[in-house]
Each structure stands twice: as structure tokens, then as C-alpha cells.
Scaffold this active site. Structure first.
Site, PDB file in Angstrom:
ATOM      1  N   TRP A 307       0.513   6.006  -2.040  1.00  0.00           N
ATOM      2  CA  TRP A 307       0.785   5.364  -3.336  1.00  0.00           C
ATOM      3  C   TRP A 307      -0.426   5.388  -4.278  1.00  0.00           C
ATOM      4  O   TRP A 307      -0.381   4.786  -5.341  1.00  0.00           O
ATOM      5  CB  TRP A 307       1.206   3.898  -3.109  1.00  0.00           C
ATOM      6  N   ASP A 308      -1.505   6.047  -3.887  1.00  0.00           N
ATOM      7  CA  ASP A 308      -2.761   5.998  -4.649  1.00  0.00           C
ATOM      8  C   ASP A 308      -3.275   4.565  -4.750  1.00  0.00           C
ATOM      9  O   ASP A 308      -3.930   4.193  -5.725  1.00  0.00           O
ATOM     10  CB  ASP A 308      -2.584   6.608  -6.050  1.00  0.00           C
ATOM     11  N   TYR A 309      -2.994   3.750  -3.752  1.00  0.00           N
ATOM     12  CA  TYR A 309      -3.510   2.384  -3.683  1.00  0.00           C
ATOM     13  C   TYR A 309      -4.855   2.381  -2.938  1.00  0.00           C
ATOM     14  O   TYR A 309      -5.016   1.730  -1.913  1.00  0.00           O
ATOM     15  CB  TYR A 309      -2.515   1.466  -2.978  1.00  0.00           C
ATOM     16  N   ASP A 310      -5.809   3.175  -3.472  1.00  0.00           N
ATOM     17  CA  ASP A 310      -7.137   3.169  -2.881  1.00  0.00           C
ATOM     18  C   ASP A 310      -7.901   1.929  -3.347  1.00  0.00           C
ATOM     19  O   ASP A 310      -7.376   1.114  -4.115  1.00  0.00           O
ATOM     20  CB  ASP A 310      -7.888   4.450  -3.236  1.00  0.00           C
ATOM     21  N   LYS A 335      -5.659  -2.735  -6.001  1.00  0.00           N
ATOM     22  CA  LYS A 335      -4.727  -2.339  -7.058  1.00  0.00           C
ATOM     23  C   LYS A 335      -3.400  -3.075  -6.941  1.00  0.00           C
ATOM     24  O   LYS A 335      -2.691  -3.240  -7.939  1.00  0.00           O
ATOM     25  CB  LYS A 335      -4.478  -0.826  -6.991  1.00  0.00           C
TER      26      LYS A 335
END
Length: 673
Positions: A307-310, A335
Site C-alpha cells: 500500500w506504500d504505507y512506509d 501514514k
């Protein structure tokens, strides 16, 4: 007893020499707290613009290059100077009282390159060599990373390169493989220093390819530039992926000899079939021993991230009252709007973190984690689910396209996997909390953070369809070479250009960590600098940057409109606005000079957000005898900010025009029928 503790804590801070701003986050632990008390809720409304400095980029750089910049720097207050970097990695020192330039260093980066994350430099690092004699050249140093992947050491007093560091004052970093293009890898955040070591991360283009440069964090001898160690967060045994880099700011505990890394997701972001398992130590807070790079501990905040939840924010190092006594912790906002609070020695959660079942049914070849970690004590800083009921419709007939978009997209709430159908990702991949991080008041034990509220629609595109794919306007497109899917990503917007979700779109949040309680939310930003006729709707703006908190009980922040703002730290009420040349999408800072407290922010706009672009650094202070607040500064006399008569009138005109258009369209349809 509580008031006595606060008094002792404040006295300790006032006695400390670190009342300036020697580190990107205010101190090594990124608390973004200042013990200065001269500016207060009672007098903040009288602030005046003290000075404005222009870097000259608007005059010397081509317009098409300036359109690819983000001026996100936070100046340091060291060596009786304000020192910062421009988006083109020029390092500049200013007089703190006048804003006059003292020295300037230009690394002469190639502006023909196209850095994946725009031309950007969030800050520099300061280090003093205690082994060098007083007055020696480069005894005090400024370290800066560049868009073309160099680490440079400068004399903090003169700006001249330190000849004994690397080759002529710089180290060129080897990406370990041929880059897809110059700019696929860059350095955007400030290095950190500790125990004679300087440590630097990197920013690497997302969603380009599976076999991408590794995300190694690199450490060098702060005196010589010789390599000391490197650490690749991703254990590559048995998986095919790159990245898991550290693009966000890091933190240092000098006493413990630890550096804390906020790591990212592996490449590519939205499909992980070739990286089975949880991808240890990606998407984690990682503690390393500064001198050796040895792993001390790691805590993962997202398992098998698609999810690009870095982790975009600097880990905040604080000493907090947990209810069972004081404890040194690492506070990590995310995020998703979560706040993880970890023991600084062990990495174990201070309060329980639950593994909860999350949506499954990923794309073909995907192997998702069945659960994800959820903090239980500190509530999320924002809502984490969106539905058609939350669609924004300020005028009749405007919600239909958003209703349709959300209804047609896969949406099971937080951690719904990406799909070929299109998936709702909310919070979006740019927030909750972004690189601006959080601020912690150690006296009152309160955490403050900016949050962004918007929806992303992420769609996986089968490889056969990706060849020759032409993304619609406003859509990001990533080829994800080596994966069976490419991807597209877009903000969920109505045809009018407004976000599909109801405002506010940007909020500041205050949270009592000990009580596990949100104290207040406050909307930040208006539509004044984006809407026709300067209409200042109190809808908030996305807030990727952060805040500074002072012992004077004020919180300062910028936004996507052209104001620096001050809020009452206790109530969240907006008290003051200082007009800027363009939006200040950077973290502000504050310092004391000649007995006067200044508040400073870089005002350069933000090209990715479509704001106007500038090249200014602006400072405010209290008025001297005979000075009065000008048009650049105004007091806010009601909660919620400024909504002037001209804005009301303009809004009424706009509503009338929309109503007339709506009636005309109805009549036209009636005639057609």
C-alpha cells in the site's frame, strides 16, 4: 506533583545550552520542541516580518526546472548563523538577525537530471570534532547529501569544503548497480551524526522495477569520509526485490550509541509476489549501533506492504510518563495515522499492539499477511475508513462522479489489497502523517502532528495491457518491471477539482500519550491561494510538513496556502497568520538572537501539489519600539481562522454562478426530453 514535574522539566530545558536549533528536528531525537517563551498566545498576534531572504533560484533557474522543485528545508541555528540547503543542494549561511547572506556553497549538480522525487533537500547536519584544536579548519562541519548522491562536508564557519573528507570534501555513493536513469536514486533528507560517524539514507524511485537498487543506509567516518558500515534493511535471501531504503529523517541517541531508521517498503510498492513473507526489516523502526551498524532491535509496523504505507516520519525520541513511571521511548507516527510507542532499549511496544485480521484476496500471485499490527492505547490520529456516505458535495449535483468512483472500487477499509478493479487506499499513500513528523512537548507530555485526509485510487494493470498504456491526466503510472502488473494511482477528485472526501483535508492533532486520548483537532489551511477570487473556505489543505512546539505554549506550522500559522497549544485555537510569498511546505524552526525570538520557515511552494513556486526564507519576531504589525501579519479573533468579508462575497458570487449553471443545464435537459 504533576506541576512540580513540569517546573523541573522546564528548568532543565532552560538550563540546557541547546536553546537554538542544532539539528533538523530541533534535537537529536526530533522532538521539534523549543524551550523559548518570549512569544506567547498573548502577544503572538503582534508578530512582524523581520526579514526575507531569496536564494535567487527563480531568477537563475529555467522555469521548467523550477517546476520540479520542493523547498522543504529547515534551517539550523549554529555558529551564529542560520544554515540550510536549497532544492539544488546549495548550502547557504545567513545572519540570524538580518537574513543577510554570510557564505554560500554550490555543489553544481546537473539540473538536466530528473530526480525521481523532484529537486529537494530537507536539511543539513552539524557536527563538531572535539578532537580538533579550537580554530582549526573544519573543526565544526556541515554535512549535506545531494540529488546526485554525494555526501559533502563543509566548514561550518566558512562554507569551504573539508579537504580531509573523502576526495576534496565529498564522497560519491555507489548505488551498487546501473541506475535506470540519472535521478532514480538521490538523497533528500539530512544526514545524522553520532560518535564520530555520519550516516545517510537515500530516496529511490518507486514502482519502476523489481530489481531495483538496494536501500542500504551508509555510514562514514565524520573526519575522513572513509566507509564505516552499511545496512540493508531487507534480507534478500530467497526474495526478489530492491529498496526498503530510508528516505525520511533519522534520529540518534548519542548516549546509547543508537541510530533509529524509519524504513520503507520494498520495490515495487503495490505487488509483492516475488518477496514472500513479512519482508523483515522493511516498514520498520530499526535501531542500529552507531559505530558498527550492528542491529540492536527492529519493530515492523506493516507486514508485506503493498500500500506504500512506509515510514515517512522521523522517529521521535522522548521521555514520557506512561502511568507506571518515566520511560525512554521511540514514538513513530505513520501514514495510516497510527502512533506506535516503543521502548528505546528493546523496541517492544510500551502499550499492547494487536495483530488483527485484514482484508485478503490479493491480486494473482500475491501472498498477503493475514494480519497487521494495530496500536491499542493511543487512538488513530484520523479516521481510517471512507465510504460513499463520506462524499463531499458542496453544491447540488456534484457528488455523482465521486459516488460512482467509490462504488466501483474495491473498498473493505484499511489494508484493502490493490486490485485490477481499482482499490480505495485511505488514508492515502501520502498521509496521515508524512515527512514533517511529530513534535513532543516534554513539559506537558503532549504529542502534536499534522495529518492529511485524501483518497487514493490504486489500480493494477496486467502486463499485457501495460505496454503502451497512456495514463489519464492526474494519474501516476509505474511500470513495476519484473512484476505481472504495472500500476496507476490517482487522487479521488470530482470534476470540479475538489477531493471526493469531505473536508477538512488537513488537520493538526494533539494527543495525550499517557491517557491515550485525542485532546483536539484543528483545521489547518484555506482555499484562499487556490480558489477563484481568493475565496478562503476553511477546508484545510494537505499537510505533508510538520510543526514546532514552544514552551510559550504555541504550535507553528505551514500549509499549502501562503501563511505561517500559530495555534494555542492548549486549545488548538488558531491565533495568528503570517503572510508568505508562496506556501511554506517545510517545517518551521525558532531561535533566540540578541534577546529576540524568531520563527522561520522556508517558503518555496511544492511542485507536486501544484502550488506557486518560490525561493524565500522568511522570519518573524515581536515588534520593536515603533514597529506595528503590517499586512504580512494578522491576529485571528475567532476559532477556525480567517474568513474575511471579501471571501464571503466571492463565495456567494460563486454559489450564484453554480446555481445558474445548474438551472441552465436542467432546462437544457428538459428541452431535450
Amino acid at each position: 506533583m504533576r506541576s512540580l514535574f513540569r517546573l523541573l522539566a522546564l528548568l532543565l530545558l532552560v538550563a540546557s545550552p541547546a536553546l537554538g536549533w542544532e539539528y533538523w528536528g530541533g534535537d537529536r531525537g526530533g522532538t521539534r520542541f523549543s524551550a523559548l517563551t518570549q512569544i506567547t498566545p498573548d502577544n503572538v498576534g503582534s508578530l512582524v516580518r523581520a526579514w526575507r531572504f531569496r536564494t535567487g533560484d527563480l531568477d537563475t533557474r529555467p522555469p521548467d526546472v523550477m517546476k520540479r522543485t520542493k523547498f522543504e528545508a529547515t534551517p539550523l541555528f549554529v555558529e551564529d548563523s542560520l544554515i540550510f540547503c536549497t532544492p539544488f543542494n546549495e548550502v547557504i549561511a545567513l545572519d540570524p538577525g538580518t537574513g543577510a547572506q554570510k557564505w554560500r556553497y554550490d555543489p553544481k549538480i546537473n539540473i538536466a537530471q530528473r530526480p525521481a522525487n523532484r529537486f529537494n533537500c530537507r536539511g543539513v547536519a552539524y557536527w563538531v570534532d572535539d578532537h580538533a584544536p579550537e580554530g582549526a579548519a573544519c573543526r565544526s562541519r556541515i554535512f549535506t547529501g545531494t540529488n546526485d548522491v554525494r555526501l559533502i562536508a563543509l566548514d561550518a564557519k566558512t562554507g569551504k569544503p573539508c579537504a580531509d573528507f573523502g576526495t576534496g570534501g565529498e564522497v560519491r555513493i555507489d548505488a551498487g548497480m546501473k541506475l535506470a536513469w540519472p535521478g532514480e536514486m538521490q538523497i533528500t533528507s539530512a544526514p545524522v551524526t553520532g560518535r564520530g560517524v555520519v550516516i545517510v539514507g537515500s530516496s529511490i524511485a518507486d514502482n519502476v522495477r523489481v530489481e531495483a537498487p538496494v536501500g542500504a543506509v551508509r555510514a562514514y567516518d565524520a573526519r575522513t569520509g572513509q566507509p564505516r558500515w552499511s545496512f540493508d534493511p531487507l534480507a534478500h535471501s530467497g526474495i526478489d526485490a530492491g529498496h526498503s531504503n530510508v528516505w525520511a529523517p533519522m534520529s540518534v541517541d548519542e548516549e546509547r550509541g543508537l541510530v533509529f531508521l524509519p524504513t520503507t517498503s520494498p520495490s515495487p510498492d503495490f505487488w509483492g509476489g516475488k518477496r514472500p513473507g513479512n519482508d523483515e526489516h522493511a516498514d520498520s523502526v530499526v535501531a542500529l549501533k552507531i559505530e558498527t551498524g550492528e542491529l540492536a532491535w527492529a519493530f515492523q509496523t506493516v507486514h508485506h506492504n503493498v500500500w506504500d504505507y512506509d515510514l515517512p516520519a522521523q522517529p521521535t525520541l522522548a521521555r514520557i510518563d506512561t502511568g507506571d513511571g518515566m520511560r525512554d521511548v521511540v514514538i513513530q507516527p505513520t501514514k495510516q495515522g497510527f502512533v506506535f510507542v516503543l521502548d528505546r532499549d528493546t523496541g517492544k511496544p510500551v502499550w499492547p499492539v494487536e495483530e488483527r485480521a485484514v482484508p485478503q484476496d490479493g491480486a494473482e500471485g500475491e501472498r498477503l499477511s493475514p494480519t497487521q499490527p494495530f496500536p491499542t492505547h493511543v487512538p488513530p490520529l484520523m479516521e481510517q475508513r471512507i465510504s460513499v456516505a463520506d462524499v463531499f458535495s458542496p453544491f447540488p449535483g456534484m457528488a455523482g462522479s465521486c459516488d460512482k468512483l467509490l462504488a466501483e472500487s474495491h473498498n473493505e477499509g484499511l489494508f484493502t489489497p490493490p486490485s485490477t478493479q481499482g482499490t480505495v487506499v485511505y488514508p492515502m499513500t501520502g498521509g496521515g502523517v508524512n515527512w514533517g513528523g511529530a513534535a513532543f512537548d516534554p513539559v506537558h507530555q503532549i504529542l502534536y502532528a499534522n495529518t492529511s485526509h485524501a483518497i487514493h485510487i490504486v489500480k493494477l494493470i496486467p502486463r499485457a495491457e501495460a505496454k503502451g498504456f497512456n495514463p489519464p491526466p492526474g494519474h501516476d503510472f509505474g511500470r513495476q518491471e519484473g512484476a505481472p502488473f504495472a500500476m496507476s494511482r490517482s487522487l479521488a477528485m470530482s470534476p470540479s477539482g475538489l477531493p471526493c472526501n469531505k473536508p477538512p483535508w488537513g488537520e493538526m492533532v494533539a494527543v495525550d500519550l499517557k491517557a491515550g486520548k485525542i485532546l483536539w483537532h484543528s483545521t489547518v489551511g484555506t482555499s484562499e491561494d487556490r480558489a477563484p477570487l481568493g475565496i478562503a473556505f476553511q477546508w484545510g489543505t494537505p499537510l505533508v510538513s510538520g510543526v514546532v512546539i514552544t514552551a510559550g505554549r504555541l504550535v507553528f506550522t505551514g500549509a499549502m496556502d501562503a501563511y505561517l500559522r500559530a495555534f494555542d497549544a492548549k486549545s488548538g485555537k488558531e491565533l495568528w497568520q503570517g503572510r508568505l510569498p508562496v506556501p511554506g511546505v517545510a517545517n518551521p524552526m525558532t531561535y533566540l538572537w540578541n534577546g529576540e525570538q524568531y520563527v522561520v520557515i522556508a517558503a518555496g511552494g511544492h511542485s507536486e501539489a501544484g502550488t506557486s513556486i518560490g525561493d524565500s526564507v522568511v522570519a518573524f519576531r515581536l515588534p520593536r519600539q515603533g514597529e506595528r504589525p503590517s499586512l504580512w501579519s494578522r491576529t485571528i479573533d475567532r476559532p477556525g481562522g480567517r474568513f474575511e468579508a471579501k471571501a464571503v462575497a466571492a463565495a456567494l458570487v460563486l454559489i450564484a454562478l453554480v446555481a445558474l449553471l445548474w438551472r441552465w443545464r436542467r432546462r437544457r435537459r428538459a428541452r431535450a426530453d
